[in-house]
Design a protein around this motif. Structure first.
Motif, PDB file in Angstrom:
ATOM      1  N   GLU A 134       0.848  -1.200   0.000  1.00 17.94           N
ATOM      2  CA  GLU A 134       0.000   0.000   0.000  1.00 17.94           C
ATOM      3  C   GLU A 134       0.880   1.246   0.000  1.00 17.94           C
ATOM      4  OE1 GLU A 134      -3.466  -0.067   0.180  1.00 17.94           O
ATOM      5  OE2 GLU A 134      -3.352  -2.257   0.056  1.00 17.94           O
ATOM      6  N   ALA A 135       0.589   2.195  -0.871  1.00 13.48           N
ATOM      7  CA  ALA A 135       1.335   3.452  -0.919  1.00 13.48           C
ATOM      8  C   ALA A 135       1.001   4.310   0.298  1.00 13.48           C
ATOM      9  CB  ALA A 135       1.002   4.219  -2.196  1.00 13.48           C
ATOM     10  N   VAL A 136       1.976   5.081   0.764  1.00  5.67           N
ATOM     11  CA  VAL A 136       1.721   6.016   1.861  1.00  5.67           C
ATOM     12  C   VAL A 136       0.901   7.194   1.339  1.00  5.67           C
ATOM     13  CG1 VAL A 136       3.766   5.350   3.176  1.00  5.67           C
ATOM     14  CG2 VAL A 136       3.912   7.240   1.546  1.00  5.67           C
ATOM     15  N   ALA A 137       0.287   7.922   2.261  1.00  2.00           N
ATOM     16  CA  ALA A 137      -0.628   9.015   1.914  1.00  2.00           C
ATOM     17  C   ALA A 137       0.024  10.065   1.009  1.00  2.00           C
ATOM     18  CB  ALA A 137      -1.165   9.661   3.184  1.00  2.00           C
ATOM     19  N   GLU A 138       1.291  10.387   1.247  1.00  2.00           N
ATOM     20  CA  GLU A 138       1.972  11.405   0.440  1.00  2.00           C
ATOM     21  C   GLU A 138       2.027  11.017  -1.039  1.00  2.00           C
ATOM     22  OE1 GLU A 138       6.385  13.478   0.067  1.00  2.00           O
ATOM     23  OE2 GLU A 138       5.963  12.193   1.768  1.00  2.00           O
ATOM     24  N   ILE A 139       2.257   9.758  -1.327  1.00  2.00           N
ATOM     25  CA  ILE A 139       2.314   9.294  -2.718  1.00  2.00           C
ATOM     26  C   ILE A 139       0.917   9.223  -3.311  1.00  2.00           C
ATOM     27  CG2 ILE A 139       2.885   7.309  -4.191  1.00  2.00           C
ATOM     28  CD1 ILE A 139       5.371   6.927  -2.413  1.00  2.00           C
ATOM     29  N   VAL A 140      -0.041   8.753  -2.528  1.00  2.00           N
ATOM     30  CA  VAL A 140      -1.429   8.695  -2.990  1.00  2.00           C
ATOM     31  C   VAL A 140      -1.917  10.094  -3.341  1.00  2.00           C
ATOM     32  CG1 VAL A 140      -3.806   8.159  -2.308  1.00  2.00           C
ATOM     33  CG2 VAL A 140      -1.957   6.568  -1.745  1.00  2.00           C
ATOM     34  N   ALA A 141      -1.558  11.087  -2.524  1.00  2.00           N
ATOM     35  CA  ALA A 141      -1.990  12.472  -2.762  1.00  2.00           C
ATOM     36  C   ALA A 141      -1.429  13.020  -4.074  1.00  2.00           C
ATOM     37  CB  ALA A 141      -1.566  13.365  -1.600  1.00  2.00           C
ATOM     38  N   ASP A 142      -0.239  12.573  -4.472  1.00  2.00           N
ATOM     39  CA  ASP A 142       0.345  13.021  -5.742  1.00  2.00           C
ATOM     40  C   ASP A 142      -0.430  12.498  -6.942  1.00  2.00           C
ATOM     41  OD1 ASP A 142       2.352  14.474  -4.528  1.00  2.00           O
ATOM     42  OD2 ASP A 142       3.895  12.944  -4.803  1.00  2.00           O
ATOM     43  N   GLY A 143      -1.082  11.348  -6.805  1.00  2.00           N
ATOM     44  CA  GLY A 143      -1.905  10.787  -7.866  1.00  2.00           C
ATOM     45  C   GLY A 143      -1.117  10.082  -8.947  1.00  2.00           C
ATOM     46  N   LEU A 144      -1.844   9.592  -9.935  1.00  2.00           N
ATOM     47  CA  LEU A 144      -1.243   8.816 -11.023  1.00  2.00           C
ATOM     48  C   LEU A 144      -0.498   9.658 -12.034  1.00  2.00           C
ATOM     49  CD1 LEU A 144      -3.921   6.103 -11.837  1.00  2.00           C
ATOM     50  CD2 LEU A 144      -1.606   5.752 -11.000  1.00  2.00           C
ATOM     51  N   GLY A 145      -0.827  10.914 -12.173  1.00  2.00           N
ATOM     52  CA  GLY A 145      -0.209  11.741 -13.203  1.00  2.00           C
ATOM     53  C   GLY A 145       1.078  12.415 -12.790  1.00  2.00           C
ATOM     54  N   GLN A 146       1.664  11.984 -11.694  1.00  2.00           N
ATOM     55  CA  GLN A 146       2.837  12.672 -11.173  1.00  2.00           C
ATOM     56  C   GLN A 146       4.023  12.586 -12.123  1.00  2.00           C
ATOM     57  OE1 GLN A 146       4.577  10.706  -7.663  1.00  2.00           O
ATOM     58  NE2 GLN A 146       2.633   9.633  -7.577  1.00  2.00           N
ATOM     59  N   THR A 147       4.691  13.700 -12.259  1.00  2.00           N
ATOM     60  CA  THR A 147       5.935  13.740 -13.032  1.00  2.00           C
ATOM     61  C   THR A 147       7.069  14.261 -12.162  1.00  2.00           C
ATOM     62  OG1 THR A 147       5.366  15.935 -13.872  1.00  2.00           O
ATOM     63  CG2 THR A 147       4.818  14.043 -15.274  1.00  2.00           C
ATOM     64  N   GLU A 148       6.737  14.978 -11.132  1.00  2.00           N
ATOM     65  CA  GLU A 148       7.748  15.516 -10.212  1.00  2.00           C
ATOM     66  C   GLU A 148       7.469  15.096  -8.775  1.00  2.00           C
ATOM     67  OE1 GLU A 148      10.455  17.151 -11.287  1.00  2.00           O
ATOM     68  OE2 GLU A 148       9.692  16.934 -13.313  1.00  2.00           O
ATOM     69  N   GLY A 149       6.572  14.139  -8.580  1.00  2.00           N
ATOM     70  CA  GLY A 149       6.186  13.729  -7.235  1.00  2.00           C
ATOM     71  C   GLY A 149       7.214  12.843  -6.565  1.00  2.00           C
ATOM     72  N   ARG A 150       6.883  12.440  -5.341  1.00  2.00           N
ATOM     73  CA  ARG A 150       7.791  11.614  -4.545  1.00  2.00           C
ATOM     74  C   ARG A 150       8.064  10.268  -5.229  1.00  2.00           C
ATOM     75  NH1 ARG A 150       7.001   8.958   1.309  1.00  2.00           N
ATOM     76  NH2 ARG A 150       9.131   8.224   1.553  1.00  2.00           N
ATOM     77  N   LEU A 151       7.042   9.702  -5.866  1.00  2.00           N
ATOM     78  CA  LEU A 151       7.225   8.408  -6.527  1.00  2.00           C
ATOM     79  C   LEU A 151       8.286   8.499  -7.621  1.00  2.00           C
ATOM     80  CD1 LEU A 151       6.478   5.469  -6.861  1.00  2.00           C
ATOM     81  CD2 LEU A 151       4.560   6.171  -8.300  1.00  2.00           C
ATOM     82  N   CYS A 152       8.271   9.548  -8.397  1.00  2.00           N
ATOM     83  CA  CYS A 152       9.274   9.712  -9.455  1.00  2.00           C
ATOM     84  C   CYS A 152      10.679   9.816  -8.878  1.00  2.00           C
ATOM     85  CB  CYS A 152       8.954  10.934 -10.322  1.00  2.00           C
ATOM     86  SG  CYS A 152       7.495  10.682 -11.329  1.00  2.00           S
ATOM     87  N   SER A 153      10.812  10.499  -7.767  1.00  2.00           N
ATOM     88  CA  SER A 153      12.105  10.617  -7.100  1.00  2.00           C
ATOM     89  C   SER A 153      12.583   9.254  -6.604  1.00  2.00           C
ATOM     90  CB  SER A 153      11.982  11.605  -5.938  1.00  2.00           C
ATOM     91  OG  SER A 153      13.140  11.620  -5.162  1.00  2.00           O
ATOM     92  N   ILE A 154      11.683   8.479  -6.039  1.00  2.00           N
ATOM     93  CA  ILE A 154      12.017   7.142  -5.550  1.00  2.00           C
ATOM     94  C   ILE A 154      12.453   6.251  -6.716  1.00  2.00           C
ATOM     95  CG2 ILE A 154      11.018   5.038  -4.566  1.00  2.00           C
ATOM     96  CD1 ILE A 154       9.239   6.967  -2.850  1.00  2.00           C
ATOM     97  N   ILE A 155      11.729   6.318  -7.808  1.00  2.00           N
ATOM     98  CA  ILE A 155      12.037   5.494  -8.977  1.00  2.00           C
ATOM     99  C   ILE A 155      13.391   5.886  -9.568  1.00  2.00           C
ATOM    100  CG2 ILE A 155      11.329   4.938 -11.341  1.00  2.00           C
ATOM    101  CD1 ILE A 155       9.727   3.504  -9.113  1.00  2.00           C
ATOM    102  N   ASP A 156      13.664   7.180  -9.652  1.00  2.00           N
ATOM    103  CA  ASP A 156      14.975   7.629 -10.162  1.00  2.00           C
ATOM    104  C   ASP A 156      16.115   7.091  -9.305  1.00  2.00           C
ATOM    105  OD1 ASP A 156      13.704   9.005 -12.183  1.00  2.00           O
ATOM    106  OD2 ASP A 156      13.917  10.976 -11.236  1.00  2.00           O
ATOM    107  N   ASP A 157      15.951   7.159  -7.993  1.00  2.00           N
ATOM    108  CA  ASP A 157      16.963   6.643  -7.077  1.00  2.00           C
ATOM    109  C   ASP A 157      17.123   5.130  -7.239  1.00  2.00           C
ATOM    110  OD1 ASP A 157      18.792   6.861  -4.746  1.00  2.00           O
ATOM    111  OD2 ASP A 157      17.221   5.701  -3.749  1.00  2.00           O
ATOM    112  N   ALA A 158      16.007   4.409  -7.323  1.00  2.00           N
ATOM    113  CA  ALA A 158      16.047   2.954  -7.496  1.00  2.00           C
ATOM    114  C   ALA A 158      16.712   2.575  -8.814  1.00  2.00           C
ATOM    115  CB  ALA A 158      14.641   2.371  -7.425  1.00  2.00           C
ATOM    116  N   ALA A 159      16.410   3.313  -9.876  1.00  2.00           N
ATOM    117  CA  ALA A 159      17.008   3.014 -11.182  1.00  2.00           C
ATOM    118  C   ALA A 159      18.527   3.158 -11.138  1.00  2.00           C
ATOM    119  CB  ALA A 159      16.412   3.921 -12.260  1.00  2.00           C
ATOM    120  N   ARG A 160      19.007   4.210 -10.477  1.00  2.00           N
ATOM    121  CA  ARG A 160      20.468   4.392 -10.347  1.00  2.00           C
ATOM    122  C   ARG A 160      21.090   3.234  -9.570  1.00  2.00           C
ATOM    123  NH1 ARG A 160      18.888   9.690  -9.952  1.00  2.00           N
ATOM    124  NH2 ARG A 160      18.720   9.632  -7.687  1.00  2.00           N
TER     125      ARG A 160
END
Length: 150
Positions: A11-37
């Motif tokens: 389950e995603a935390v509230a902060e990520i849920v609040a960003d929604g599916l269309g995020q391009t600069e949200g916390r999820l994108c930051s997490i994914i960038d870090d994971a990819a590296r």
């Protein structure tokens, strides 16, 4: 070198849920960038599916790299209620093209994948069948998104 894989739902935390599916600069994108590296250096590839509230993630790679990458996932504060669906050896990489990428999916699609059979990461090859495996469903979801994003 044997390739291993793990798949889980959480389950995603509230902060990520609040960003929604269309995020391009949200916390999820930051997490994914870090994971990819990290994953690139560890030899791990994978995908994170997100329905706006829940995750389903599939990771694959050499045992040592996968173990460290997965320990980062388990300790992450971006989700809760992690349920490991399967872990084990796979004959070959199924998603060799991304060190990590997140893809939006419909809630019903994610729920069907999470409740599907993930035993041995087996593929029957028919995602429309009532007994489609988790890998069948994951492959179709990824192929659909690859076609959309190019």
């Amino acid at each position: 070198m044997p390739i291993r894989a793990v798949v889980y739902a959480s389950e995603a935390v509230a902060e990520i849920v609040a960003d929604g599916l269309g995020q391009t600069e949200g916390r999820l994108c930051s997490i994914i960038d870090d994971a990819a590296r990290f994953n690139r250096d560890a030899g791990v590839t994978g995908v994170l599916l997100f329905d706006g509230e829940r995750f389903l993630q599939y990771l694959e790679g050499p045992e040592d790299g996968l173990a460290v990458a997965y320990s980062r996932v388990v300790g992450a504060s971006s989700h809760s209620g992690l349920v490991e669906l399967q872990r084990g050896r796979v004959g070959r990489r199924r998603l060799p093209f991304w060190p990590m990428r997140w893809l939006p999916v419909e809630s019903q699609e994610l729920a069907r994948m999470a409740s599907a059979d993930w035993t041995s990461f087996f593929q029957r090859g028919d995602a429309t069948a009532p007994n489609a495996t988790g890998m069948d469903l994951l492959q179709v979801a990824v192929q659909q998104q690859v076609a959309v994003i190019g």
